[in-house]
Design a protein around this motif. Structure first.
Motif, PDB file in Angstrom:
ATOM      1  N   CYS A 100      24.515 -22.250  18.185  1.00  0.00           N
ATOM      2  CA  CYS A 100      25.503 -22.072  17.437  1.00  0.00           C
ATOM      3  C   CYS A 100      25.108 -20.938  16.037  1.00  0.00           C
ATOM      4  CB  CYS A 100      26.036 -23.401  16.831  1.00  0.00           C
ATOM      5  SG  CYS A 100      24.716 -24.142  16.072  1.00  0.00           S
ATOM      6  N   GLN A 101      26.073 -20.959  15.415  1.00  0.00           N
ATOM      7  CA  GLN A 101      25.966 -19.958  14.126  1.00  0.00           C
ATOM      8  C   GLN A 101      24.950 -20.340  13.187  1.00  0.00           C
ATOM      9  OE1 GLN A 101      29.327 -18.202  12.741  1.00  0.00           O
ATOM     10  NE2 GLN A 101      28.300 -17.516  10.592  1.00  0.00           N
ATOM     11  N   PHE A 102      24.813 -21.857  12.899  1.00  0.00           N
ATOM     12  CA  PHE A 102      23.880 -22.410  12.113  1.00  0.00           C
ATOM     13  C   PHE A 102      22.465 -22.073  12.711  1.00  0.00           C
ATOM     14  CE2 PHE A 102      20.969 -25.912  10.937  1.00  0.00           C
ATOM     15  CZ  PHE A 102      20.849 -25.652   9.578  1.00  0.00           C
ATOM     16  N   GLN A 103      22.245 -22.340  14.090  1.00  0.00           N
ATOM     17  CA  GLN A 103      20.887 -22.215  14.649  1.00  0.00           C
ATOM     18  C   GLN A 103      20.504 -20.874  14.590  1.00  0.00           C
ATOM     19  OE1 GLN A 103      21.838 -24.157  18.678  1.00  0.00           O
ATOM     20  NE2 GLN A 103      19.528 -25.344  18.064  1.00  0.00           N
ATOM     21  N   GLU A 104      21.460 -20.008  14.690  1.00  0.00           N
ATOM     22  CA  GLU A 104      21.060 -18.270  14.619  1.00  0.00           C
ATOM     23  C   GLU A 104      20.633 -18.127  13.310  1.00  0.00           C
ATOM     24  OE1 GLU A 104      22.502 -13.992  16.096  1.00  0.00           O
ATOM     25  OE2 GLU A 104      23.671 -15.907  16.586  1.00  0.00           O
ATOM     26  N   ALA A 105      21.402 -18.773  12.188  1.00  0.00           N
ATOM     27  CA  ALA A 105      20.740 -18.577  10.822  1.00  0.00           C
ATOM     28  C   ALA A 105      19.339 -19.077  10.546  1.00  0.00           C
ATOM     29  CB  ALA A 105      21.857 -19.206  10.039  1.00  0.00           C
ATOM     30  N   ALA A 106      19.400 -20.328  10.990  1.00  0.00           N
ATOM     31  CA  ALA A 106      17.994 -20.970  10.940  1.00  0.00           C
ATOM     32  C   ALA A 106      17.039 -19.945  11.494  1.00  0.00           C
ATOM     33  CB  ALA A 106      17.861 -22.256  11.438  1.00  0.00           C
ATOM     34  N   PHE A 107      17.112 -19.630  12.788  1.00  0.00           N
ATOM     35  CA  PHE A 107      16.258 -18.898  13.477  1.00  0.00           C
ATOM     36  C   PHE A 107      15.722 -17.714  12.527  1.00  0.00           C
ATOM     37  CE2 PHE A 107      15.721 -15.653  17.082  1.00  0.00           C
ATOM     38  CZ  PHE A 107      14.443 -15.932  17.544  1.00  0.00           C
ATOM     39  N   CYS A 108      17.029 -17.032  11.976  1.00  0.00           N
ATOM     40  CA  CYS A 108      16.717 -15.819  11.342  1.00  0.00           C
ATOM     41  C   CYS A 108      15.939 -16.155   9.887  1.00  0.00           C
ATOM     42  CB  CYS A 108      17.994 -14.976  10.652  1.00  0.00           C
ATOM     43  SG  CYS A 108      18.831 -14.178  12.233  1.00  0.00           S
ATOM     44  N   ARG A 109      15.845 -17.313   9.263  1.00  0.00           N
ATOM     45  CA  ARG A 109      15.555 -17.854   8.082  1.00  0.00           C
ATOM     46  C   ARG A 109      14.019 -17.965   8.396  1.00  0.00           C
ATOM     47  NH1 ARG A 109      12.442 -21.999   6.140  1.00  0.00           N
ATOM     48  NH2 ARG A 109      13.920 -23.415   7.216  1.00  0.00           N
ATOM     49  N   LEU A 110      13.786 -18.720   9.459  1.00  0.00           N
ATOM     50  CA  LEU A 110      12.292 -19.118  10.082  1.00  0.00           C
ATOM     51  C   LEU A 110      11.619 -17.491  10.137  1.00  0.00           C
ATOM     52  CD1 LEU A 110      13.008 -22.016  11.977  1.00  0.00           C
ATOM     53  CD2 LEU A 110      12.041 -21.951   9.825  1.00  0.00           C
ATOM     54  N   ALA A 159      16.179 -12.026   6.070  1.00  0.00           N
ATOM     55  CA  ALA A 159      16.817 -13.178   5.102  1.00  0.00           C
ATOM     56  C   ALA A 159      18.300 -12.844   4.777  1.00  0.00           C
ATOM     57  CB  ALA A 159      15.981 -13.094   3.872  1.00  0.00           C
ATOM     58  N   ARG A 160      18.767 -11.513   4.770  1.00  0.00           N
ATOM     59  CA  ARG A 160      19.878 -11.034   4.619  1.00  0.00           C
ATOM     60  C   ARG A 160      20.838 -11.439   5.592  1.00  0.00           C
ATOM     61  NH1 ARG A 160      21.203  -7.262   0.590  1.00  0.00           N
ATOM     62  NH2 ARG A 160      19.467  -6.511  -0.763  1.00  0.00           N
ATOM     63  N   GLN A 161      20.232 -11.186   7.003  1.00  0.00           N
ATOM     64  CA  GLN A 161      20.906 -11.528   8.147  1.00  0.00           C
ATOM     65  C   GLN A 161      21.344 -12.961   8.063  1.00  0.00           C
ATOM     66  OE1 GLN A 161      19.181 -10.285  11.503  1.00  0.00           O
ATOM     67  NE2 GLN A 161      20.726 -11.143  12.925  1.00  0.00           N
ATOM     68  N   LEU A 167      25.224 -17.589   7.109  1.00  0.00           N
ATOM     69  CA  LEU A 167      25.493 -18.752   6.161  1.00  0.00           C
ATOM     70  C   LEU A 167      26.630 -18.568   5.516  1.00  0.00           C
ATOM     71  CD1 LEU A 167      21.875 -19.809   5.697  1.00  0.00           C
ATOM     72  CD2 LEU A 167      23.258 -20.863   6.954  1.00  0.00           C
ATOM     73  N   LYS A 168      27.404 -17.482   5.500  1.00  0.00           N
ATOM     74  CA  LYS A 168      28.628 -17.171   4.576  1.00  0.00           C
ATOM     75  C   LYS A 168      28.233 -17.120   3.188  1.00  0.00           C
ATOM     76  CE  LYS A 168      31.513 -19.496   8.149  1.00  0.00           C
ATOM     77  NZ  LYS A 168      32.582 -20.489   8.438  1.00  0.00           N
ATOM     78  N   CYS A 202      16.645 -19.075   2.100  1.00  0.00           N
ATOM     79  CA  CYS A 202      16.749 -17.626   1.932  1.00  0.00           C
ATOM     80  C   CYS A 202      16.555 -16.943   0.766  1.00  0.00           C
ATOM     81  CB  CYS A 202      18.317 -17.449   2.860  1.00  0.00           C
ATOM     82  SG  CYS A 202      18.274 -17.903   4.397  1.00  0.00           S
ATOM     83  N   LEU A 203      17.426 -17.442  -0.324  1.00  0.00           N
ATOM     84  CA  LEU A 203      17.379 -17.073  -1.660  1.00  0.00           C
ATOM     85  C   LEU A 203      15.937 -17.123  -2.266  1.00  0.00           C
ATOM     86  CD1 LEU A 203      20.894 -18.305  -2.759  1.00  0.00           C
ATOM     87  CD2 LEU A 203      20.127 -15.632  -2.375  1.00  0.00           C
ATOM     88  N   SER A 204      15.054 -17.909  -1.920  1.00  0.00           N
ATOM     89  CA  SER A 204      13.737 -18.182  -2.558  1.00  0.00           C
ATOM     90  C   SER A 204      13.057 -16.937  -2.003  1.00  0.00           C
ATOM     91  CB  SER A 204      13.429 -19.518  -2.176  1.00  0.00           C
ATOM     92  OG  SER A 204      11.973 -19.634  -2.639  1.00  0.00           O
ATOM     93  N   LEU A 205      12.979 -16.800  -0.646  1.00  0.00           N
ATOM     94  CA  LEU A 205      12.269 -15.759   0.055  1.00  0.00           C
ATOM     95  C   LEU A 205      12.659 -14.395  -0.389  1.00  0.00           C
ATOM     96  CD1 LEU A 205      12.582 -16.788   3.784  1.00  0.00           C
ATOM     97  CD2 LEU A 205      10.471 -16.597   2.489  1.00  0.00           C
TER      98      LEU A 205
END
Length: 1555
Positions: free
Chosen positions: A1093-1103, A1121-1123, A1128-1129, A1177-1180
Motif C-alpha cells: 500500500c501507499q503508506f508502506q511505500e512511504a515508510a520504506f522511503c523514509r527508512l 525523504a521528499r518522495q 504521505l500527501k 521525514c521533516l526531521s530528516l
C-alpha cells in the motif's frame, strides 16, 4: 490374483532432475511427484478389494486372495480396476516436461509366501509361477497398456473382454470390457465382496487392518519386518510425516542369478543363507538390508548405508569392502549360483514414506536408485561403482579398475564407472610429502602455543640426548595438517632433516607399514624408479650395514639382494629383530650429521607394530617425532603405551578465535573486509574450525553469491538506492591489514548479493556429511528435537520448540534438552542460565496454542500481552546451537513439504509477538503500522504444503490456512489509549527550568523499585528483533509469504534504527528491495513483485532516507525523504519561491486548518501513522539541509523545522512534541539564532509535564536534559552542564538508547575537558569506547578520536588511545561519505592533527591537514563541534603566522594579517550561540594583532580557559632559540597554569566577551 504396475517415465524424470536441477535439494520433488501419483493408484486398488504387497521404486505389486473357483469373477473385477486406473492415471503430465505412463500386468494362479531372515529382521517374499507370469506380463506391456498372462486369460470369462492375442509371447493385451450397463458391474462388484473378507467395512477406512484390536504377539511378529532405525522412531512416537528425510546415502544392489535347474526349495535355502550373510556384513559397516526382490530364477538384495540414524564415517569405503566380501562369499559358498553382480552408487535420495495414508511404505527414491539398478545389467559379474563412490571412498587407486562406458536405459549421462578389485597391497611406500603445504601468504593463526611446544621439544632433545614426541590432538578440520606443514617449513629452514608421512585408515591393516614407508623415505627410494631402487638402497646401506644383511630388506623394500647364508638360517622373529636393530643403527649414524624429525599425520591409523617400534626408538635414539591424532578413534594398546612414555607429550589443539577465523575468511576470499551477515554465517557454521571456514568460503565462491569491490576506488555519493556500493558499508565490515606492504597492491572488499539468503545456502557435501554423522549419533528423540530446532534458527525459545514437537510435554522436552546441553549440542544464550531441575508449569504462551478462537476470546488471555511477557521472562529460556554445521545440516534433511509446513507453524507462533516490548507499550516499530496498511487481495495466495491436490497421502497434505498481515483488531490495549485533545494539551501548566530540573532530580533519586519506571520494566526490543522479527521474516520468506515478509522487514529495519544499528537496518531494507524487484525507469511501467500500500511505500522511503543519512548519502537521503513526503500527501518545495509560499502557509494558514480527529478509532490511528512518518521525514530534511552552510539550505531547513513543529502539534503527543522542540532548539543553536534557541528550549520544558509515565516520555525527558546540558556547556556553565550530563547519561543508559548515550557522553567530555577535569575525561572516553567499539558508528568513532586528540594535546600527558590509532582511523575513513558530510567534526579533527604534527615539527604533514581544515571551515555552523573545530583552526593560524616559516608551506602559504582577522570576525558573527569559546578566541585575536614577539610573550600570563600545546611550541621552538636571554626568566610553570572559567558567570558577562 496378482497385479503389477510400473510407470515408464519415472527413471527418465529422475534423470532430468539430476541434469537440470540447480541443487541436489530440488530433487526431493521426485518424492512429492511419485507420492502424489502413486497414492491415488493405491487407494483405487484398495477400493477394489486388493492389497499392496510392496512399493519398490516405480513398481507396485498388488494382490487379491480368493479361492480357485472365485478366480474368474475376481479377474473381471481386477480388469475393471486396471482399466479405470489407466483411464484416470495412465498419463500424468509433470511440470518438468516428462510424462509418467503406466504399464500393467495381470496374472492369476497360486503363489507361495516365504519369510527369510533371523529372529531380529525378517523379509516377506512371494514366489511361484504366478509371480513369474505377472512380471513377464508387465514387461510385455507398453505405455498405457494392460497385458494378461496366458494362465489368467484361460481362467477368466473371455466373452467379457476385448483383447489382442500376443501369440509369440503367450500373452493377451486387454483393450476394453464389454459391460454396457454400469448397474451390471455394480451387481458383479457386490458379488465379489463376498469373496473378499478383508474388504473395508466403513467409508472412513480403506483397510480393515487399521481397525484390528491390539495383539502383542502379532505386533512382535510384524516388528521383525520393519528396519531397526524406523522402529526406534516409531517407538518414541514420532509422527509419520516427521520420519522422511532428504539425505545422501550409499546403495549396494546385490544380484544373484541361479541356474534354471535349481529346485525352488533349494533356492529358498540359498536366499536364506545369502540374506543372513549379507545382513550381517552390511550391519558391521553401518548399513542395512532394506529389501529383497525376486525375479525369474534369481533375486536382488538392496542394501543402504547412511539411513537416518546409521550414518558413519568412511561410508563408501565400508560399502565397497562389504560388497567385495559378499561377492566372494556368494561365489564360494552358494551352490547353483550362475552369476553374482554387485553395483554401488552414492548420492542424494529421499528416504521416507510414500503411498497413501491407508497404505504407505518406507523407501528410497532418487536418480542414484535407478542408476544402481541399471549398472547391474550393464556390468554383470563384477563389483562396480560409480565415480562418486570411487572418489569419496578415499581408497588407493590401485584397488580400482576403470570400466568402459555403456549406454543405460533412460540415463543420459551415467558418468565414469569403476570395478572394485578389493584391498590389495601395492609396491609403494606412502607419500613423501604432507597433504597440506605451507602457504607463504597466509601465516598460521592462533598456533603460537603449539609451535612453542615444538621448540621446547627441540631444546629438550638437544640437551637431554633423548627422543621427544609431541602428539597434537584435535578434531577433524582443526588445522593439524597445517600445523605439521608449518613445523616442516621451520625445521627445513633450520637445516634439519624431515621425514613427513600421511597415513590413511587402510594403512592400519598392514603390519609395519608406517615404519616401512618412513625408512623408504629416509633411504630416498620411495620415489626412484623400480629398476634403480636396489642400487640406491645398496649405496645407502653399504657404509652402515654389513653386506650379508642387505637381503633382510628384500620383502620390506621390494628388492632382490642375494640371500646370504647368515640370513637364511634366521627364523622370522630373529629377522624382525635384526631389521629393527639395523634401522636403529642407521638412524643413529644419521643423527651425527643433522637432527632427524618424523612428521606423521593422522597417526591414529598407524599399525600396532609401527607404534611398538617408535616406542622403542623414542627411548633409545634422540629423535623428534611430531604426530597428529583425531580423538574420535580408539587407539590400540601399543599406541596407549607410547602415550604413557615420559618422552611423549599429548597436546590438544583448540579452535580458532573469532578474529582469527574472520581473518582466515578474508584470506580465503582474497579481500580485506567482509560484511556482517557473512561474519554471522561463518561464525554460526564454523565455530572456530579452519577447515569448515575454508570449505565454506570456496563454496561461496563457486556458487557466485558474492560481489567484489575495489577498496581504493574513490567513494562517491549515489543517486539511486539500487546502486549503493560496498563503499557505503565498508565501515561496518570486519577488516584485516593487507598481507603485502606493496603500495600498488589491489585491495578488495566483498558483499553478499541482494537476493541471496545466506541461511538458505546449502552446505557443501563434505561438510553436510560430517554434520549428519554427528546428528546420527544422537538418539531418535534427540534427533527430532535438533531437527525441529534447526527450523527455528540458530537461537530458539523453548516454547516455540515445544510447539513444533507434537505430543511432547514439558517434562519430556526438558529431559531431552538437558541431555543435549550436557553433550554441548545446545548451549544457553546466557551462560548463567540452567535448565530447571523440575519441570515448571507450562508458559501461558504455550498453553493457548491448543485453544480455539472462541476459547481465546472467552478467556481474553490469548492476547499478545501475555505471550510477550512469557517470551521475555527475567531468565528467558533461549538456547542456541553449540556444534558447528549441525543446524544447517539438520534443516536440509527436512523434505521441502514438511520444511515449509514447520516454518509456517513458527510464523503463526511468532506473529503475535512481533511488536515492541511491554515497557515500550507494545506498539509497532513503524508507528501504527498495522492500522495504516490496506487489505491487499492478491498479495497473498493460499499457502499450501505443496502444489498438488489433497489425496490423503502422507506427503501431500494441504492446508488452506494462510499467514495474514497483522490486523488493527490485533492491536494492543495500551496502544489504543486515546491521546489528549489539542485543547487539553495546550492548557498544560507551564513550568520553569528550575522546576523541571528539580523534578528530574527527584525522579532519579527515588529508591522505590516498584515506582521506578526505568528499572522495573527494562526494554527488550533488542531481544524481540533478534528472536522474533528477523526469524519471523525468515519463516515468511521460506514459505513464500512475501507480503508478510516485507511488512516485517520494515519493522525490523525500524527496530534496528531505533537501536542505532544502521548497518542491520540497511541489510533489512536491501532484503525488502529485493522482494519488490528492480523499479522501472518509466513510472507507468512500474510493477512490483509484491503489492504494497501507499503508506508502506512511504515508510520504506523514509527508512531508506534515514539509513542513507547515516551513511553520508546526503543527496539520495533528500530525494527519498521528499518522495516519502509526497506519498504521505505532504509536498516539500524545490525552489526559494516555493519555500516562501510554504512558510507563509505553515505560519498562518496551517494553525487554522487543523481538523478534528475522526470519530472512527481505526481512521484516527491511520492519520496518526501518517503524521508520525511526516514528522520523521521533516526531521530528516532539516538535518540534511543543516549540513550545508549556505543561505538556500538554511531556508529549506527552517521550513522543514516549522513543518515538523506543526505536524507534531497536530499529532498531539506530549513526548513527540517535546522531542520536536528539543530538535528545533538544537537547530536554532546550530544556525546561530539565540532567541529561537532559548525559546524552543523553554517550550520543551513547559510541554514536558506529562512525560514521566511512559518510556517514550522518559526518552523525551532524556533528550531534553541532554539539550540542557548542551546549552549550559555552550553558555559556559560547566559544572551545571556536567551535572545534567550525568543525569541524561543515567536515563539514556536505562533506556538502552546507544545513540543518545553517545551524544550525552560527547557533551559530558567537552564540559569536563573545558573544566580541566582530565581524569573525568578519561573515564568518559572509556565509557564511550565500550559503547561504540563493537558497533558500526563511524561518526561516533570520529567524535571519539577527536576527543582523544584533544586529550593528547592538552591533557598533561593523559591519553585514552594512542595517537597512531587515531591517525590510522582518520586515514582509513576520511574519504567515506559519512565523514565527508560532517564538516564540523572533521574540521576539529584535521586542525588537531595539524597541531600535533606542528608540535613534532613535521611541517609537510601539518600543511596537509591544515589545508584540509582550510577547505572545511566555510562549511561549518555554530554547533558545538563546529565552534570547537573553528577554535582549533584559529590556533593553527596562530602557528602559521608566528611559528611556521613561510618556505615550509608550499601549497598553503601563510595568509596575511587581514585575512586572518576576517576569520576571527567570522567566528564571532557565526558562533554567537557558543560563547564558551569567546574569551579564548578574543585572546587569540589579540595575540595575532600584536606585532612583536616579545609582546606576544606576555600573552601567556593572561588567564585562559585551558592549557594548549601552543605554549610548548612557542617556548621550545624558534622563539626560545632567538631569545636566549629570556630563557632563564620565563619558568615553564607559567605556561602550564590554567584558570577555570567561572561557572556563575551570567549571560551578561558572557555577552561582554564577544569583542
Amino acid at each position: 490374483m496378482d497385479m503389477k504396475m510400473s510407470d515408464t517415465g519415472f527413471t527418465a524424470l529422475m534423470d532430468r532432475f539430476s541434469l537440470t536441477c540447480k541443487s541436489e535439494r530440488d530433487m526431493d520433488k521426485l518424492a512429492h511427484i511419485f507420492s502424489y501419483y502413486i497414492s491415488d493408484i493405491v487407494e483405487h486398488v484398495l477400493c477394489f478389494g486388493g492389497d499392496i504387497l510392496n512399493i519398490t521404486g516405480n513398481v507396485l505389486l498388488a494382490l487379491w486372495t480368493v479361492e480357485q473357483n472365485q478366480l474368474s469373477d475376481i479377474i473381471t473385477l481386477v480388469a475393471k480396476c486396471s482399466l479405470e486406473i489407466q483411464e484416470k492415471f495412465g498419463i500424468y503430465h509433470t511440470r518438468e516436461g516428462q510424462d509418467l505412463q503406466l504399464q500393467i500386468g495381470l496374472s492369476a494362479g497360486r503363489i507361495s509366501q516365504v519369510i527369510v531372515g533371523d529372529e531380529q529382521r525378517q523379509y516377506l517374499l512371494v514366489i511361484g509361477r504366478n509371480v513369474d507370469d505377472v512380471q513377464l506380463a508387465q514387461r510385455l506391456a507398453q505405455a498405457n497398456e494392460i497385458v494378461l498372462s496366458w494362465n489368467c486369460w484361460m481362467l477368466c470369462e473371455q466373452y467379457m473382454f476385448e483383447v489382442e492375442i500376443m501369440k509369440e509371447y503367450e500373452a493377451v493385451k486387454l483393450r476394453d470390457m464389454r459391460i454396457t450397463d454400469p448397474f451390471d458391474f455394480d451387481e458383479h462388484f457386490d458379488k465379489c465382496l463376498d469373496y473378499l473378507p478383508h474388504y473395508r467395512t466403513s467409508a472412513d477406512t480403506l483397510r480393515t487392518a487399521l481397525e484390528l484390536d491390539p495383539d502383542s504377539a502379532l505386533k512382535q511378529t510384524l516388528r521383525k519386518h520393519i528396519m531397526k532405525n524406523l522402529l526406534k522412531k516409531i517407538d518414541v512416537g514420532q509422527p509419520m510425516e516427521y520420519i522422511s528425510e532428504f539425505r545422501t546415502v550409499t546403495m549396494v544392489l546385490v544380484s544373484l542369478e541361479f541356474h534354471q535347474t535349481a529346485w525352488m526349495l533349494h533356492l529358498c535355502h540359498l536366499i536364506q543363507e545369502a540374506a543372513s550373510y549379507i545382513s550381517r556384513v552390511i550391519e558391521k559397516g553401518g548399513g542395512q538390508l532394506s529389501r529383497i526382490f525376486m525375479f525369474e530364477k534369481g533375486c536382488m538384495f538392496l542394501c543402504v548405508f547412511g539411513f537416518p540414524g546409521d550414518k558413519k564415517p568412511d561410508e563408501c569405503a565400508h560399502a565397497l569392502e562389504s560388497s567385495f566380501s559378499i561377492f566372494n562369499f556368494c561365489w564360494e559358498n552358494l551352490a547353483e549360483t550362475k552369476l553374482v553382480s554387485i553395483s554401488i552408487t552414492n548420492g542424494p535420495v529421499f528416504c521416507g514414506m510414500v503411498g497413501a495414508v491407508a497404505r504407505h511404505e518406507y523407501t528410497v527414491i532418487g536418480p542414484k536408485v535407478s542408476l544402481v539398478a541399471r549398472m547391474i545389467t550393464a556390468y554383470p559379474g563384477l563389483v562396480s561403482c560409480d565415480e562418486v563412490t570411487y572418489l569419496r571412498s578415499m581408497l588407493p587407486t590401485y584397488n580400482f579398475k576403470k570400466l568402459p562406458e555403456k549406454m543405460m536405459k533412460n540415463i543420459s549421462n551415467p558418468g565414469k564407472m569403476y570395478e572394485y578389485l578389493g584391498h590389495k597391497r601395492c609396491i609403494m611406500f606412502g607419500k613423501r610429502h604432507l597433504v597440506r603445504e605451507r602457504n607463504e601468504n597466509h601465516p598460521l593463526l592462533d598456533r603460537e602455543k603449539e609451535l612453542e611446544t615444538f621448540r621446547m621439544a627441540q631444546q629438550g632433545c638437544l640437551h637431554q640426548k633423548k627422543g621427544q614426541a609431541i602428539l597434537y590432538e584435535g578434531g577433524k578440520g582443526y588445522g593439524k595438517s597445517q600445523l605439521l606443514a608449518e613445523i616442516n617449513l621451520l625445521a627445513q629452514k633450520e637445516g634439519h632433516r624431515v621425514l613427513p608421512l600421511k597415513l590413511k585408515e587402510a594403512d592400519s591393516k598392514q603390519r609395519f607399514y608406517a615404519i616401512q614407508t618412513l625408512m623408504a623415505i629416509f633411504f630416498e627410494i620411495d620415489t626412484c624408479p623400480a629398476y634403480y631402487r636396489q642400487e640406491c638402497l645398496h649405496k645407502q646401506l653399504c657404509e652402515m650395514v654389513e653386506e650379508p644383511l642387505h637381503c633382510l630388506f628384500n620383502d620390506l623394500f621390494f628388492v632382490k639382494f642375494p640371500l646370504s647364508f647368515e640370513v637364511s638360517h634366521m627364523d622370522d622373529l630373529t629377522r624382525q629383530k635384526k631389521i629393527k636393530a639395523c634401522f636403529f643403527q642407521v638412524l643413529q649414524e644419521a643423527l651425527r650429521e643433522t637432527q632427524l624429525i618424523f612428521l606423521i599425520d593422522e597417526a591414529q591409523h598407524m599399525d600396532a607394530a609401527s607404534w611398538e617400534f617408535l616406542g622403542t626408538l623414542l627411548s633409545s635414539v634422540p629423535i623428534i617425532m611430531v604426530m597428529t591424532l583425531t580423538p574420535t578413534f580408539t587407539l590400540c594398546g601399543e599406541a596407549q603405551h607410547f602415550l604413557q612414555s615420559p618422552h611423549a607429550m599429548l597436546m590438544p589443539i583448540s579452535k580458532l578465535a573469532v578474529n582469527s577465523l574472520l581473518r582466515m575468511a578474508c584470506w580465503e576470499l582474497g579481500v580485506v573486509s567482509i560484511p556482517q551477515e557473512l561474519q554471522i554465517y561463518l561464525l554460526h557454521r564454523c565455530f572456530g574450525n579452519p577447515l569448515y571456514c575454508e570449505v565454506l568460503c570456496q563454496d561461496l565462491l563457486s556458487k557466485d553469491i558474492l560481489l567484489f569491490h575495489d577498496l581504493q576506488k574513490v567513494e562517491e555519493e549515489n543517486s539511486k538506492w539500487e546502486t549503493l556500493s560496498a563503499n557505503t558499508t565498508k565501515s561496518t565490515m570486519y577488516s584485516i591489514p593487507p598481507a603485502s606492504s606493496e603500495e600498488d597492491l589491489e585491495l578488495y572488499v566483498c558483499t553478499v548479493k541482494e537476493d541471496v539468503n545466506l541461511d538458505a545456502v546449502l552446505l557443501p557435501p563434505l561438510l553436510k556429511e560430517i554434520a549428519v554423522i554427528q546428528l546420527d549419533q544422537l538418539s531418535p528423540e534427540e534427533q527430532l528435537l535438533v531437527k525441529c530446532a534447526a527450523v527455528i534458527g540458530h537461537s530458539f525459545h523453548i516454547g516455540l520448540l515445544q510447539h513444533l514437537l507434537p505430543g511432547w510435554g514439558k517434562h519430556k522436552l526438558l529431559r531431552v534438552l538437558r541431555a543435549l546441553v550436557d553433550i554441548h549440542v545446545f548451549r544457553w544464550c546466557n551462560k548463567s542460565q540452567e535448565l530447571p531441575v523440575e519441570p515448571k508449569l507450562m508458559p501461558f504462551s504455550i498453553e493457548i496454542i491448543g485453544k480455539t478462537k472462541a476459547e481465546k476470546k472467552k478467556s481474553g488471555a490469548g492476547s499478545p500481552l501475555e505471550l510477550n511477557e512469557e517470551l521475555f521472562l527475567p531468565q528467558p529460556e533461549v538456547l542456541e546451537f553449540g556444534v558447528p554445521l549441525l543446524r544447517a545440516a539438520a534443516w536440509e534433511l527436512w523434505p521441502k513439504v514438511q520444511q515449509i509446513a514447520l516454518h509456517l507453524k513458527c510464523a503463526w507462533f511468532l506473529q503475535p509477538l512481533a511488536c515492541r516490548c511491554g515497557s515500550c507499550q507494545r506498539g509497532d516499530f513503524v508507528p501504527f503500522h498495522r492500522f495504516a496498511i490496506c487489505p491487499i487481495k492478491s498479495s497473498r495466495g493460499t499457502f499450501r504444503f505443496c502444489s498438488y491436490r489433497d489425496t490423503g497421502s502422507v506427503l501431500t497434505q494441504v492446508t488452506t490456512d494462510k499467514l495474514q498481515l497483522p490486523l488493527p483488531k490485533d492491536s494492543f490495549q495500551l496502544q489504543e489509549k486515546p491521546s489528549r485533545s489539542r485543547e487539553a494539551f495546550a492548557s498544560e501548566h507551564c513550568r520553569t527550568e528550575e522546576e523541571f530540573l528539580d523534578q528530574v532530580s527527584r525522579k532519579l533519586a527515588q529508591t522505590s523499585p516498584e515506582k521506578d519506571v526505568l528499572t522495573t520494566k527494562p526494554c527488550h526490543c533488542e531481544e524481540i528483533l533478534k528472536l522474533v522479527l528477523w526469524p519471523l521474516t525468515q519463516h515468511c520468506l521460506i514459505t513464500g509469504e512475501n507480503a508478510c515478509a516485507f511488512y516485517y522487514l520494515l519493522e525490523a529495519a525500524a527496530a534496528s534504527l531505533d537501536l542505532s544499528d544502521n548497518y542491520m537496518a540497511f541489510f533489512y531494507l536491501r532484503k525488502a528491495s529485493s522482494l519488490l524487484g528492480q523499479p522501472s525507469a518509466f513510472s507507468f511501467l512500474k510493477k512490483r513483485k509484491v503489492k504494497i500500500c501507499q503508506f508502506q511505500e512511504a515508510a520504506f522511503c523514509r527508512l531508506r532516507s534515514e539509513v542513507c543519512f547515516n551513511m553520508g548519502q546526503i543527496t539520495l537521503a533528500k530525494k527519498l525523504a521528499r518522495q516519502a513526503l509526497h506519498l504521505l500527501k505532504k509536498n516539500f518545495p524545490w525552489t526559494w519561491f516555493g519555500v516562501l509560499f510554504q512558510t507563509f502557509l505553515e505560519k498562518y494558514w496551517h494553525p487554522c486548518s487543523m481538523s478534528q480527529p475522526p470519530d472512527n478509532p481505526d481512521e484516527n490511528k491511520k492519520k496518526l501513522a501518517v503524521l508520525q512518518q511526516r514528522v520523521h521525514c521533516l526531521s530528516l530534511l532539516w538535518q540534511l539541509y543543516n549540513l550545508e552552510a549556505t543561505a538556500s539550505s538554511r531556508r529549506f531547513a527552517c521550513l522543514a523545522t516549522l513543518m515538523q513543529k506543526n505536524s507534531a502539534e497536530e499529532f498531539a503527543n506530549e513526548a513527540q512534541v517535546v522531542s520536536t522542540y528539543v530538535a528545533l532548539s538544537q537547530f536554532s543553536q546550530n544556525v546561530g539564532d539565540r532567541e529561537q534557541w532559548l525559546h524552543c528550549e523553554r517550550m520543551a520544558i513547559q510541554k514536558s509535564s506529562r512525560c514521566w509515565f511512559s518510556r517514550e516520555g522518559w526518552l523525551a525527558t532524556a533528550q531534553l536534559v541532554q539539550a540542557l546540558a548542551y546549552t549550559k556547556l555552550c553558555l559556559g556553565h560547566l559544572d551545571l552542564s556536567i551535572k545534567l550530563g550525568f543525569q541524561a547519561y543515567e536515563i539514556s543508559r536505562h533506556l538502552r538508547k546507544p545513540a543518545l548515550e553517545n551524544l550525552v557522553l560527547s557533551v559530558l567530555f567537552r564540559s569536563a575537558f573545558l573544566k580541566k577535569k582530565f581524569d573525568l575525561c578519561v573515564h568518559v572516553l572509556d565509557s564511550q569506547w565500550a559503547l561504540i567499539s563493537q558497533g558500526h558508528n563511524i561518526l561516533g568513532l570520529a567524535c571519539f578520536y577527536s576527543a582523544c586528540l584533544d586529550l593528547l594535546l592538552y591533557g598533561k600527558g593523559l591519553r585514552c588511545r594512542p595517537f597512531g590509532e587515531c591517525l590510522r582511523f582518520i586515514q582509513y575513513h576520511e574519504h567515506s561519505c559519512i565523514l565527508t558530510s560532517q564538516s564540523n567534526v572533521m574540521l576539529g579533527v584535521h586542525s588537531s592533527l595539524a597541531m600535533w604534527f606542528a608540535q613534532d615539527s613535521q611541517w609537510h604533514l601539518f600543511e596537509h591537514h591544515f589545508s584540509k581544515a582550510h577547505q572545511l571551515v566555510r562549511r561549518t555552523n555554530a554547533s558545538l563541534f563546529g565552534s570547537h573545530g573553528f577554535v582549533r583552526f584559529l590556533e593553527c593560524h596562530m602557528l602559521t603566522s608566528q611559528r611556521v616559516p613561510g618556505a615550509v608551506l608550499m601549497h598553503a602559504p601563510p595568509e596575511t594579517q587581514t585575512q586572518v582577522s576576517k576569520y576571527f570576525k567570522e567566528f564571532f558573527s557565526r558562533c554567537v550561540t557558543c560563547p564558551v569559546y569567546h574569551q579564548w578566541v578574543s585572546k587569540l585575536k589579540a595575540s595575532v594583532m600584536r606585532c612583536g614577539k616579545r609582546e606576544f610573550m606576555s600573552l601567556n600570563n593572561i588567564i585562559r580557559p585551558f592549557d594548549t600545546c601552543l605554549a610548548r611550541i612557542w617556548i621550545e621552538g624558534n622563539f626560545l632559540e632567538e631569545n636566549k636571554s629570556l630563557e632563564g626568566n620565563v619558568p615553564m610553570q607559567r605556561f602550564d597554569r590554567v584558570a577555570d572559567v567561572k561557572e556563575n558567570r551570567d549571560e551578561e558577562e558572557i555577552q561582554e566577551c564577544k569583542c
